[in-house]
Scaffold this motif. Sequence first.
Motif, mmCIF file in Angstrom:
data_model
loop_
_atom_site.group_PDB
_atom_site.id
_atom_site.type_symbol
_atom_site.label_atom_id
_atom_site.label_comp_id
_atom_site.label_asym_id
_atom_site.label_seq_id
_atom_site.Cartn_x
_atom_site.Cartn_y
_atom_site.Cartn_z
ATOM 1 N N ASN A 63 -68.110 67.147 36.836
ATOM 2 C CA ASN A 63 -67.758 66.503 38.106
ATOM 3 C C ASN A 63 -66.254 66.429 38.282
ATOM 4 O OD1 ASN A 63 -66.995 63.695 39.503
ATOM 5 N ND2 ASN A 63 -68.847 64.511 40.464
ATOM 6 N N SER A 64 -65.531 66.058 37.250
ATOM 7 C CA SER A 64 -64.073 65.954 37.392
ATOM 8 C C SER A 64 -63.366 67.277 37.158
ATOM 9 C CB SER A 64 -63.512 64.904 36.428
ATOM 10 O OG SER A 64 -63.555 65.379 35.111
ATOM 11 N N LEU A 65 -64.007 68.183 36.427
ATOM 12 C CA LEU A 65 -63.354 69.451 36.104
ATOM 13 C C LEU A 65 -63.504 70.504 37.195
ATOM 14 C CD1 LEU A 65 -64.382 69.781 32.349
ATOM 15 C CD2 LEU A 65 -62.199 69.010 33.271
ATOM 16 N N SER A 66 -64.550 70.384 38.009
ATOM 17 C CA SER A 66 -64.864 71.459 38.953
ATOM 18 C C SER A 66 -64.302 71.224 40.349
ATOM 19 C CB SER A 66 -66.377 71.643 39.032
ATOM 20 O OG SER A 66 -66.974 70.487 39.581
ATOM 21 N N GLY A 67 -63.147 70.656 40.437
ATOM 22 C CA GLY A 67 -62.536 70.569 41.747
ATOM 23 C C GLY A 67 -62.349 69.181 42.303
ATOM 24 N N GLY A 68 -61.983 68.255 41.484
ATOM 25 C CA GLY A 68 -61.568 66.967 42.009
ATOM 26 C C GLY A 68 -62.633 65.931 42.234
ATOM 27 N N GLY A 69 -63.679 65.903 41.436
ATOM 28 C CA GLY A 69 -64.674 64.850 41.539
ATOM 29 C C GLY A 69 -64.054 63.487 41.288
ATOM 30 N N THR A 70 -64.728 62.446 41.752
ATOM 31 C CA THR A 70 -64.171 61.097 41.657
ATOM 32 C C THR A 70 -65.033 60.151 40.826
ATOM 33 O OG1 THR A 70 -65.277 60.479 43.719
ATOM 34 C CG2 THR A 70 -63.006 61.299 43.884
ATOM 35 N N LEU A 71 -65.980 60.658 40.077
ATOM 36 C CA LEU A 71 -66.882 59.806 39.301
ATOM 37 C C LEU A 71 -66.083 58.994 38.284
ATOM 38 C CD1 LEU A 71 -69.812 58.996 38.782
ATOM 39 C CD2 LEU A 71 -69.963 60.899 37.167
ATOM 40 N N SER A 72 -66.120 57.670 38.439
ATOM 41 C CA SER A 72 -65.314 56.823 37.563
ATOM 42 C C SER A 72 -66.116 55.772 36.817
ATOM 43 C CB SER A 72 -64.204 56.137 38.374
ATOM 44 O OG SER A 72 -64.765 55.302 39.363
ATOM 45 N N GLU A 97 -67.004 65.744 24.315
ATOM 46 C CA GLU A 97 -66.272 66.698 25.159
ATOM 47 C C GLU A 97 -65.909 66.085 26.502
ATOM 48 O OE1 GLU A 97 -68.059 70.589 25.549
ATOM 49 O OE2 GLU A 97 -68.750 70.530 23.461
ATOM 50 N N VAL A 98 -66.841 65.339 27.093
ATOM 51 C CA VAL A 98 -66.585 64.677 28.375
ATOM 52 C C VAL A 98 -65.427 63.690 28.216
ATOM 53 C CG1 VAL A 98 -67.524 63.036 30.064
ATOM 54 C CG2 VAL A 98 -68.922 64.963 29.287
ATOM 55 N N LEU A 99 -65.476 62.874 27.177
ATOM 56 C CA LEU A 99 -64.423 61.883 26.957
ATOM 57 C C LEU A 99 -63.065 62.541 26.724
ATOM 58 C CD1 LEU A 99 -66.310 59.307 24.741
ATOM 59 C CD2 LEU A 99 -65.522 58.976 27.094
ATOM 60 N N ALA A 100 -63.055 63.638 26.005
ATOM 61 C CA ALA A 100 -61.796 64.317 25.678
ATOM 62 C C ALA A 100 -61.156 64.976 26.900
ATOM 63 C CB ALA A 100 -62.024 65.357 24.584
ATOM 64 N N SER A 101 -61.965 65.442 27.841
ATOM 65 C CA SER A 101 -61.412 66.229 28.946
ATOM 66 C C SER A 101 -61.420 65.527 30.303
ATOM 67 C CB SER A 101 -62.176 67.546 29.069
ATOM 68 O OG SER A 101 -63.542 67.290 29.346
ATOM 69 N N ASN A 102 -62.124 64.425 30.429
ATOM 70 C CA ASN A 102 -62.268 63.767 31.720
ATOM 71 C C ASN A 102 -61.099 62.836 31.998
ATOM 72 O OD1 ASN A 102 -63.194 61.770 33.745
ATOM 73 N ND2 ASN A 102 -65.118 62.880 33.578
ATOM 74 N N ASP A 103 -60.461 62.996 33.144
ATOM 75 C CA ASP A 103 -59.325 62.139 33.485
ATOM 76 C C ASP A 103 -59.634 61.205 34.648
ATOM 77 O OD1 ASP A 103 -59.383 63.961 35.545
ATOM 78 O OD2 ASP A 103 -57.265 64.473 35.432
ATOM 79 N N LYS A 104 -60.899 61.052 34.992
ATOM 80 C CA LYS A 104 -61.309 60.174 36.082
ATOM 81 C C LYS A 104 -62.153 58.989 35.600
ATOM 82 C CE LYS A 104 -59.887 62.766 39.622
ATOM 83 N NZ LYS A 104 -59.088 63.767 39.025
ATOM 84 N N LEU A 105 -62.865 59.162 34.499
ATOM 85 C CA LEU A 105 -63.794 58.139 34.026
ATOM 86 C C LEU A 105 -63.048 56.871 33.633
ATOM 87 C CD1 LEU A 105 -66.842 58.002 33.720
ATOM 88 C CD2 LEU A 105 -66.579 58.737 31.360
ATOM 89 N N PHE A 106 -63.423 55.745 34.263
ATOM 90 C CA PHE A 106 -62.757 54.473 34.061
ATOM 91 C C PHE A 106 -63.640 53.482 33.296
ATOM 92 C CE2 PHE A 106 -61.535 50.212 35.652
ATOM 93 C CZ PHE A 106 -60.205 50.208 35.281
ATOM 94 N N HIS A 107 -64.952 53.567 33.491
ATOM 95 C CA HIS A 107 -65.880 52.639 32.853
ATOM 96 C C HIS A 107 -67.140 53.392 32.424
ATOM 97 C CE1 HIS A 107 -68.952 49.459 32.638
ATOM 98 N NE2 HIS A 107 -67.950 48.745 32.164
ATOM 99 N N LEU A 108 -67.529 53.217 31.161
ATOM 100 C CA LEU A 108 -68.706 53.898 30.618
ATOM 101 C C LEU A 108 -69.485 52.934 29.742
ATOM 102 C CD1 LEU A 108 -70.380 56.501 30.060
ATOM 103 C CD2 LEU A 108 -68.787 56.982 28.190
ATOM 104 N N ASP A 109 -70.793 52.848 29.984
ATOM 105 C CA ASP A 109 -71.665 52.012 29.169
ATOM 106 C C ASP A 109 -72.713 52.901 28.511
ATOM 107 O OD1 ASP A 109 -73.324 50.110 28.025
ATOM 108 O OD2 ASP A 109 -73.373 48.830 29.801
#
Length: 179
Positions: A63-72, A97-109
């Motif tokens: 979602n964040s890698l393929s063109g500016g997704g906003t999933l946070s 991998e998601v945690l290492a490369s994602n720059d949008k994720l703000f909260h994860l449970d």
Amino acid sequence: STRTPELRALNLAQNGLGRVNHELGKAIGTMVMELQHLRVLDLHYNSFHGLGAYKLLEGIGENSLSGGGTLSRVDLSWNRLGLATAKSHSPSKMLAEVLASNDKLFHLDISYNAIGTEDCAVIANGLRYNTTLFGFHVSGNEAFLDELGFIVPLSDPYRLQNAGIEIKEQQESVPVPAV
């Protein structure tokens, strides 16, 4: 997702979707990947595991890698991410991998997912490279978060001791004399 490109939040919690088959996890992952305006995803209590969980997490990452997704904000608590059917499609490896490369994720449970110590260590490695995650919940798995927000697998005695958790060694039981 082509009919709902502006969707901002999706709540499919408490439906047992992961019990159906792995294709449903893959389909939701594909949909999440394409919903570029999606900010909140709640999939708690669905029993996602194995290949279905892997494909779902892959879509979250894309979602964040393929063109500016906003999933946070993502809630995957009370699933079964720790139950992998094949090492090649480990949900924990994909989450790292998601945690290492994602720059949008703000909260994860990811609380209560039966994630073992080895998989927690894999996730911890991915988290080392994340600079945007602010809220992270791991209760009910074989790890805890230290004061700096890093995952500490429960099998790491050195880090446990440094975190102030006392490790008690097995002691021989001594019979108590009767009075």
